[in-house]
Design an enzyme around this catalytic site. Structure first.
Site, PDB file in Angstrom:
ATOM      1  N   GLY A  92       0.879  -1.160   0.000  1.00  0.00           N
ATOM      2  CA  GLY A  92       0.000   0.000   0.000  1.00  0.00           C
ATOM      3  C   GLY A  92       0.913   1.205   0.000  1.00  0.00           C
ATOM      4  O   GLY A  92       1.952   1.183  -0.646  1.00  0.00           O
ATOM      5  N   GLU A  93       0.566   2.196   0.761  1.00  0.00           N
ATOM      6  CA  GLU A  93       1.441   3.373   0.863  1.00  0.00           C
ATOM      7  C   GLU A  93       1.795   3.505   2.336  1.00  0.00           C
ATOM      8  O   GLU A  93       0.918   3.694   3.174  1.00  0.00           O
ATOM      9  CB  GLU A  93       0.689   4.600   0.324  1.00  0.00           C
ATOM     10  CG  GLU A  93       1.610   5.664  -0.242  1.00  0.00           C
ATOM     11  CD  GLU A  93       2.321   6.438   0.857  1.00  0.00           C
ATOM     12  OE1 GLU A  93       3.553   6.585   0.783  1.00  0.00           O
ATOM     13  OE2 GLU A  93       1.650   6.880   1.804  1.00  0.00           O
ATOM     14  N   SER A  94       3.083   3.394   2.664  1.00  0.00           N
ATOM     15  CA  SER A  94       3.476   3.217   4.067  1.00  0.00           C
ATOM     16  C   SER A  94       3.078   4.375   4.978  1.00  0.00           C
ATOM     17  O   SER A  94       2.667   4.151   6.116  1.00  0.00           O
ATOM     18  CB  SER A  94       4.974   2.929   4.175  1.00  0.00           C
ATOM     19  OG  SER A  94       5.729   3.972   3.606  1.00  0.00           O
ATOM     20  N   CYS A 115       6.210  -5.185   0.517  1.00  0.00           N
ATOM     21  CA  CYS A 115       6.288  -3.817  -0.018  1.00  0.00           C
ATOM     22  C   CYS A 115       6.164  -2.791   1.113  1.00  0.00           C
ATOM     23  O   CYS A 115       7.080  -2.656   1.905  1.00  0.00           O
ATOM     24  CB  CYS A 115       5.254  -3.613  -1.126  1.00  0.00           C
ATOM     25  SG  CYS A 115       5.575  -2.154  -2.131  1.00  0.00           S
ATOM     26  N   ARG A 129      12.557   3.812   0.514  1.00  0.00           N
ATOM     27  CA  ARG A 129      11.240   3.783  -0.148  1.00  0.00           C
ATOM     28  C   ARG A 129      11.375   4.089  -1.639  1.00  0.00           C
ATOM     29  O   ARG A 129      12.266   4.813  -2.049  1.00  0.00           O
ATOM     30  CB  ARG A 129      10.311   4.822   0.480  1.00  0.00           C
ATOM     31  CG  ARG A 129      10.035   4.577   1.956  1.00  0.00           C
ATOM     32  CD  ARG A 129       9.161   5.672   2.523  1.00  0.00           C
ATOM     33  NE  ARG A 129       7.869   5.685   1.858  1.00  0.00           N
ATOM     34  CZ  ARG A 129       7.109   6.766   1.717  1.00  0.00           C
ATOM     35  NH1 ARG A 129       7.521   7.928   2.153  1.00  0.00           N
ATOM     36  NH2 ARG A 129       5.941   6.689   1.114  1.00  0.00           N
ATOM     37  N   ARG A 138       6.380   0.432  -7.226  1.00  0.00           N
ATOM     38  CA  ARG A 138       6.900   1.488  -6.328  1.00  0.00           C
ATOM     39  C   ARG A 138       7.644   0.846  -5.153  1.00  0.00           C
ATOM     40  O   ARG A 138       7.441   1.208  -3.996  1.00  0.00           O
ATOM     41  CB  ARG A 138       5.761   2.356  -5.778  1.00  0.00           C
ATOM     42  CG  ARG A 138       5.132   3.285  -6.770  1.00  0.00           C
ATOM     43  CD  ARG A 138       4.358   4.387  -6.053  1.00  0.00           C
ATOM     44  NE  ARG A 138       3.433   3.879  -5.073  1.00  0.00           N
ATOM     45  CZ  ARG A 138       2.172   3.559  -5.307  1.00  0.00           C
ATOM     46  NH1 ARG A 138       1.677   3.699  -6.506  1.00  0.00           N
ATOM     47  NH2 ARG A 138       1.394   3.113  -4.354  1.00  0.00           N
ATOM     48  N   HIS A 169       5.400  -7.930  -4.456  1.00  0.00           N
ATOM     49  CA  HIS A 169       4.026  -8.329  -4.115  1.00  0.00           C
ATOM     50  C   HIS A 169       3.809  -9.801  -4.471  1.00  0.00           C
ATOM     51  O   HIS A 169       3.339 -10.106  -5.571  1.00  0.00           O
ATOM     52  CB  HIS A 169       3.021  -7.476  -4.895  1.00  0.00           C
ATOM     53  CG  HIS A 169       2.910  -6.073  -4.407  1.00  0.00           C
ATOM     54  ND1 HIS A 169       1.975  -5.679  -3.471  1.00  0.00           N
ATOM     55  CD2 HIS A 169       3.615  -4.964  -4.724  1.00  0.00           C
ATOM     56  CE1 HIS A 169       2.120  -4.387  -3.236  1.00  0.00           C
ATOM     57  NE2 HIS A 169       3.106  -3.928  -3.979  1.00  0.00           N
ATOM     58  N   GLU A 227       1.581 -11.755  -3.538  1.00  0.00           N
ATOM     59  CA  GLU A 227       0.153 -12.091  -3.603  1.00  0.00           C
ATOM     60  C   GLU A 227      -0.463 -11.830  -4.977  1.00  0.00           C
ATOM     61  O   GLU A 227      -1.591 -12.239  -5.248  1.00  0.00           O
ATOM     62  CB  GLU A 227      -0.613 -11.319  -2.516  1.00  0.00           C
ATOM     63  CG  GLU A 227      -0.840  -9.841  -2.781  1.00  0.00           C
ATOM     64  CD  GLU A 227       0.378  -8.938  -2.602  1.00  0.00           C
ATOM     65  OE1 GLU A 227       0.222  -7.732  -2.809  1.00  0.00           O
ATOM     66  OE2 GLU A 227       1.479  -9.431  -2.276  1.00  0.00           O
TER      67      GLU A 227
END
Length: 196
Positions: free
Chosen positions: A46-48, A78, A105, A134, A169, A171
């Protein structure tokens, strides 16, 4: 075996699907009390910084640290890897700060530079397709950290005791070998705690 997936953001359903494909029960976690009775936890991508805000908003920071302190395995992918790291390049403070690693990042470029790469992962096998979006990478790993995979000389998967982290990722493909590796870690931790 009950595995939680932190359900605040990211590829939550895909992780649930991978856990179930490996024969374990998946529980989406959004509240501290949902951590009770779990054997392991996945911290998805996601976005940390957004995830950190949501962790704080839902009062999950301390319960997550307690979950780790109880010896329960955690798997960060991620942004989840960034949450686990003790050091983040350009930031003064870590998030959970559980793994003795330094991460950077977005170190492979922004979204448009998403790519797939074939990886050889120690303890998992060869020909594992890593989907990088990303993605961060591990700049430095402490002595107690086992490096599991590299790509272009950058560390992209590592394990330290009960903690597993990767830049990509897993998954997003149908290759569930890395999830199975994590479930084996959970199984070992359960056996160890039952012997105490």
């Amino acid at each position: 075996m009950k595995i939680g997936v932190l359900g605040l953001q990211g590829a939550v359903r895909e992780h649930v699907r991978a856990i179930e494909a490996c024969g374990a029960e998946a529980v989406i976690v959004k509240k501290p009390e949902q951590l009770e009775g779990l054997d392991g936890l996945v911290l998805p991508g996601g976005e940390s910084t957004t995830m950190r805000r949501l962790i704080d908003r839902y009062g999950l920071m301390e319960p997550l640290k307690q979950f780790a302190a109880a010896g329960k395995p955690m798997f960060g992918t991620c942004a989840g890897l960034i949450l686990l790291a003790k050091r983040i390049v350009g930031y003064d403070e870590p998030h959970l700060g559980l793994m003795d690693i330094t991460v950077e990042r977005n170190s492979f470029g922004r979204q448009r530079e998403s790519f797939e790469a074939e990886l050889s992962i120690k303890g998992v096998g060869d020909g594992f397709v890593g989907v990088f979006i990303r993605a961060p990478h591990i700049v430095e790993a402490g002595d107690g950290v086992d490096v599991l995979a590299t790509y272009n000389d950058r560390i992209v998967a590592a394990r330290q005791g009960q903690f597993l982290g990767c830049s990509f990722h897993p998954e997003l493909t149908d290759d569930h070998r890395l999830m199975q590796y994590f479930l084996n870690m959970v199984k070992e931790a359960k056996m160890a705690s039952s012997l105490k």
